[in-house]
Design an enzyme around this catalytic site. Structure first.
Site: not given
Ligand code: NDP
Ligand code: 8X3
Length: 257
Positions: A11, A64, A91, A125, A157, A161, A190
């Site tokens: 994650i 990072d 995420n 990748r 932004y 996305k 959120v």
């Protein structure tokens, strides 16, 4: 339903918000979680929480996603027992500002593009070839309603996305027949640290984003991710849009104050 017990889940951006809630949700299902982000102290705290609450194995790693070499090294040098990743949750991401494009700060653009697009690509990748070799895997991207709509002040932004949405769709075609599935979970509002980061630490402005409505929580999104991950192997959730009930689309929300 597919069991998540002992599945290895990698994650990104697990130190906060959706990533943190997702790590906890997988750990509760008995998965082994590799939790990554830049703030290692937060990951160490989360690892302790996972061990205490869920009694499942966890590996915190400082990463990072913008650093191509770091991504490659971390994934290539995972301890053997953690190296066969079953599920990747892409995420890590951020927004910077809500300014008109022609007045905006270019550094913020670089940060969003480097993290939300390039970072996701580097991680993918490096992890997906192992999944293909094993004939089994699942990539779950966290996109956004901003990958379906474009709003003023959000040019870059929204572009990042939309890029995540395109990468998701293309990758699914590339992986057809390999046993590796690709999904995207695309939330509306959120309440996490997202707006605090977007407004460079202005907590008052961040709070106002969610004023007068009940936003989603990281846990709501984590539930959606778990739903995708637990479908039987013959079924894939291509795309899931999840919104607060009080938000119709990227522009229109019902607020009581
Ligand atoms: P948070 O700010 O709470 O969490 C963002 C996470 O991303 C943190 O763990 C942060 O960790 C990590 N991150 C940021 N930059 C990097 C980097 N360069 N390398 C590694 N990790 C990084 O926000 P959310 O939980 O809300 O955001 C998670 C994802 O959800 C993002 O992709 C966001 O675009 C998306 N999203 C959010 C929505 C919202 O309304 N909140 C709605 C739709 C989508 P650290 O700083 O420790 O590195
Ligand atoms: C974050 C949600 O609506 O601010 O992806 O773009 S929004």
């Amino acid at each position: 339903m597919t069991s998540l017990k002992n599945k290895i889940v990698f994650i990104t951006g697990a130190s906060s918000g959706i990533g943190k809630a997702t790590a906890l949700a997988f750990a509760k299902e008995g998965a082994k979680t590799i939790i990554t982000a830049r703030r290692i102290e937060r990951l160490e705290e989360l690892a302790a929480e996972i061990k205490n609450k869920c009694n499942s194995e966890v590996l915190p790693l400082k990463l990072d996603v913008r650093n191509k070499e770091e991504v490659k090294n971390i994934i290539e040098n995972l301890p053997k027992e953690w190296s066969e990743i079953d599920i990747l949750i892409n995420n890590a991401g951020l927004g910077r500002g809500l300014n008109k494009l022609y007045e905006d700060d270019i550094d913020g653009w670089e940060e969003m593009i480097d993290t939300n697009i390039k970072g996701l690509l580097y991680v993918t990748r490096n992890i997906v070839p192992g999944m293909v070799k094993r004939g089994n895997g699942h990539v779950i991207n966290i996109g956004s309603i901003a990958g379906h709509e474009a709003y003023g002040g959000g040019s870059v932004y929204c572009a990042t996305k939309h890029a995540v949405a395109a990468i998701t769709r293309s990758l699914r075609i590339d992986l057809l027949g390999t046993g590796v599935r690709v999904s995207t979970v695309d939330p509306g509002m959120v309440e996490t640290e997202f707006s605090i980061v977007r407004f460079y630490g202005d907590e008052e402005r961040a709070k106002n984003v969610y004023k007068g409505l009940t936003p989603l929580t990281g846990e709501d999104v984590a539930d959606a991710v778990i739903f995708c991950a637990t479908r039987p192997p013959h079924a894939n959730i291509n795309e899931m849009i999840i919104m607060p009930s009080a938000q119709a689309n990227a522009f229109i929300a019902y607020r009581t104050e």
